[in-house]
Design an enzyme around this catalytic site. Sequence first.
Site, PDB file in Angstrom:
ATOM      1  N   TYR A   1      -6.090  -8.926   3.631  1.00 50.41           N
ATOM      2  CA  TYR A   1      -4.691  -9.200   3.161  1.00 50.41           C
ATOM      3  C   TYR A   1      -3.837  -9.888   4.315  1.00 50.41           C
ATOM      4  O   TYR A   1      -3.814  -9.589   5.346  1.00 50.41           O
ATOM      5  CB  TYR A   1      -3.815  -7.930   3.087  1.00 50.41           C
ATOM      6  CG  TYR A   1      -4.380  -6.957   1.945  1.00 50.41           C
ATOM      7  CD1 TYR A   1      -5.083  -7.464   0.779  1.00 50.41           C
ATOM      8  CD2 TYR A   1      -4.067  -5.698   1.934  1.00 50.41           C
ATOM      9  CE1 TYR A   1      -5.646  -6.620  -0.157  1.00 50.41           C
ATOM     10  CE2 TYR A   1      -4.375  -4.897   0.874  1.00 50.41           C
ATOM     11  CZ  TYR A   1      -5.225  -5.332  -0.139  1.00 50.41           C
ATOM     12  OH  TYR A   1      -5.633  -4.414  -1.244  1.00 50.41           O
TER      13      TYR A   1
ATOM     14  N   HIS B   1     -14.422  -3.094  -0.533  1.00 49.55           N
ATOM     15  CA  HIS B   1     -13.452  -3.699  -1.433  1.00 49.55           C
ATOM     16  C   HIS B   1     -13.945  -4.167  -2.718  1.00 49.55           C
ATOM     17  O   HIS B   1     -13.338  -4.223  -3.580  1.00 49.55           O
ATOM     18  CB  HIS B   1     -12.773  -4.951  -0.441  1.00 49.55           C
ATOM     19  CG  HIS B   1     -11.377  -5.196  -0.963  1.00 49.55           C
ATOM     20  ND1 HIS B   1     -10.474  -5.892  -0.168  1.00 49.55           N
ATOM     21  CD2 HIS B   1     -10.597  -4.757  -2.023  1.00 49.55           C
ATOM     22  CE1 HIS B   1      -9.202  -5.829  -0.811  1.00 49.55           C
ATOM     23  NE2 HIS B   1      -9.373  -5.405  -1.726  1.00 49.55           N
TER      24      HIS B   1
ATOM     25  N   SER C   1      -1.888  -1.672  -8.442  1.00 50.28           N
ATOM     26  CA  SER C   1      -1.207  -2.273  -9.431  1.00 50.28           C
ATOM     27  C   SER C   1      -0.640  -1.139 -10.500  1.00 50.28           C
ATOM     28  O   SER C   1      -0.897  -1.578 -11.739  1.00 50.28           O
ATOM     29  CB  SER C   1      -1.850  -3.319  -9.886  1.00 50.28           C
ATOM     30  OG  SER C   1      -1.996  -4.266  -8.952  1.00 50.28           O
ATOM     31  N   PRO C   2      -0.245   0.032 -10.079  1.00 54.37           N
ATOM     32  CA  PRO C   2       0.028   1.005 -11.208  1.00 54.37           C
ATOM     33  C   PRO C   2       1.108   0.610 -12.115  1.00 54.37           C
ATOM     34  O   PRO C   2       1.602   1.207 -12.976  1.00 54.37           O
ATOM     35  CB  PRO C   2       0.410   2.366 -10.376  1.00 54.37           C
ATOM     36  CG  PRO C   2       0.779   1.869  -9.029  1.00 54.37           C
ATOM     37  CD  PRO C   2       0.116   0.518  -8.645  1.00 54.37           C
ATOM     38  N   LEU C   3       2.121  -0.501 -11.526  1.00 53.92           N
ATOM     39  CA  LEU C   3       3.121  -1.136 -12.370  1.00 53.92           C
ATOM     40  C   LEU C   3       2.841  -2.290 -12.878  1.00 53.92           C
ATOM     41  O   LEU C   3       3.429  -3.157 -13.208  1.00 53.92           O
ATOM     42  CB  LEU C   3       4.463  -1.165 -11.511  1.00 53.92           C
ATOM     43  CG  LEU C   3       4.794   0.023 -10.792  1.00 53.92           C
ATOM     44  CD1 LEU C   3       6.147  -0.027 -10.073  1.00 53.92           C
ATOM     45  CD2 LEU C   3       5.421   1.111 -12.039  1.00 53.92           C
TER      46      LEU C   3
ATOM     47  N   ARG D   1       1.300  -5.111 -11.756  1.00 52.23           N
ATOM     48  CA  ARG D   1       1.631  -6.300 -10.946  1.00 52.23           C
ATOM     49  C   ARG D   1       3.360  -6.621 -11.184  1.00 52.23           C
ATOM     50  O   ARG D   1       3.906  -7.906 -11.052  1.00 52.23           O
ATOM     51  CB  ARG D   1       0.536  -7.414 -11.139  1.00 52.23           C
ATOM     52  CG  ARG D   1      -0.544  -7.123 -10.742  1.00 52.23           C
ATOM     53  CD  ARG D   1      -1.420  -8.507 -10.756  1.00 52.23           C
ATOM     54  NE  ARG D   1      -2.932  -8.035 -10.476  1.00 52.23           N
ATOM     55  CZ  ARG D   1      -3.585  -7.994  -9.309  1.00 52.23           C
ATOM     56  NH1 ARG D   1      -2.529  -7.670  -8.099  1.00 52.23           N
ATOM     57  NH2 ARG D   1      -4.619  -7.575  -8.993  1.00 52.23           N
TER      58      ARG D   1
END
Length: 329
Positions: free
Chosen positions: A55, A125, A204-206, A208
């Site tokens: 990141y 990853h 990304s539970p929303l 993205r």
Amino acid sequence: MRESHLGELTVSALGLGCMGMSQSYGVQGDDAESIATVHAAIDAGCTFIDTADVYGDGANEELVGRALAGRRDQVVLATKFGFQRSAAGVAVPNVVNGSPEYARTAIDASLRRLGVDHVDLWYLHRRDPEVPIEETIGAMAEAVQAGKVRYLGLSEVSGDTVRAAHAVHPISAVQSEWSLWTRDPETSVLPTLRELGVGFVPFSPLGRGFLTGQLKSPDDFEPDDMRRGLPRFTGENFQRNLDLVAKVQELAESKGVLPSQLALAWLLAQGNDIAPIPGTKRRRYLAENLGAVDVTLTAEDLAALDEAFPADAVAGDRYAPGGMKMVDR
């Protein structure tokens, strides 16, 4: 804050994903606000902090390290390795390196950037198809034995890979995308995890940002926003998916909560072996996300969400073809 259990590791039921503080979603980062967001999360009991060496080409680990200065013992700290980085430290697109040699150098580099002597959870990853998973996990287990890591995890892998890895060293968690609009783990990997006692960490539970109801057009994205290149956010797929989110918004309004809170509450209702890590770089959205912990969903609510957002209803793949080749390995 409720707790979740990832194998033998106990974490806050909601974590904080830090990727967006350093890359991917456009708009130049605000390190001061990001650090304040990490501090606010800890103060609220959200003590599961997630980063990765790739990141921001390492900048995110450095940022998280600064945020945790003096507060390291208050959090469960997770990071990842596996995406190949050049000699200059820049990520090489779509190239994964799971060799034992790379693993050994990666953990030492992560610890230096984070400014800590160990991490609590260390993920691979992505799986390197050229390296047997047993070899990669063997090298990661060496880091546990050396006291550099407490627990091991995997990301975006198949159930068979989890099983093979778990036979070498206990796997505590698998991190993959899971939300109302990404239901793949429910059939492909989650049954294996529950058989083995491995926890699940949805990133990304929303969706993205899609499940917040705040995205109305691809024009909402900054020029450097990664979502511009994702199939679900382009062309006709955008409007088809927007129509699905409208139904979630209606259900949220009927309960007097935000769509984001309803989406997170749906995940939290799946069990105490689930620990979503919604990402944000602002305290405002952190507070909204944490409100999901107080949302109780009835069986009727869950059925209504399943009806409004069927598992196969989303239009478009999660990634472009190159990215899709690296998942479910």
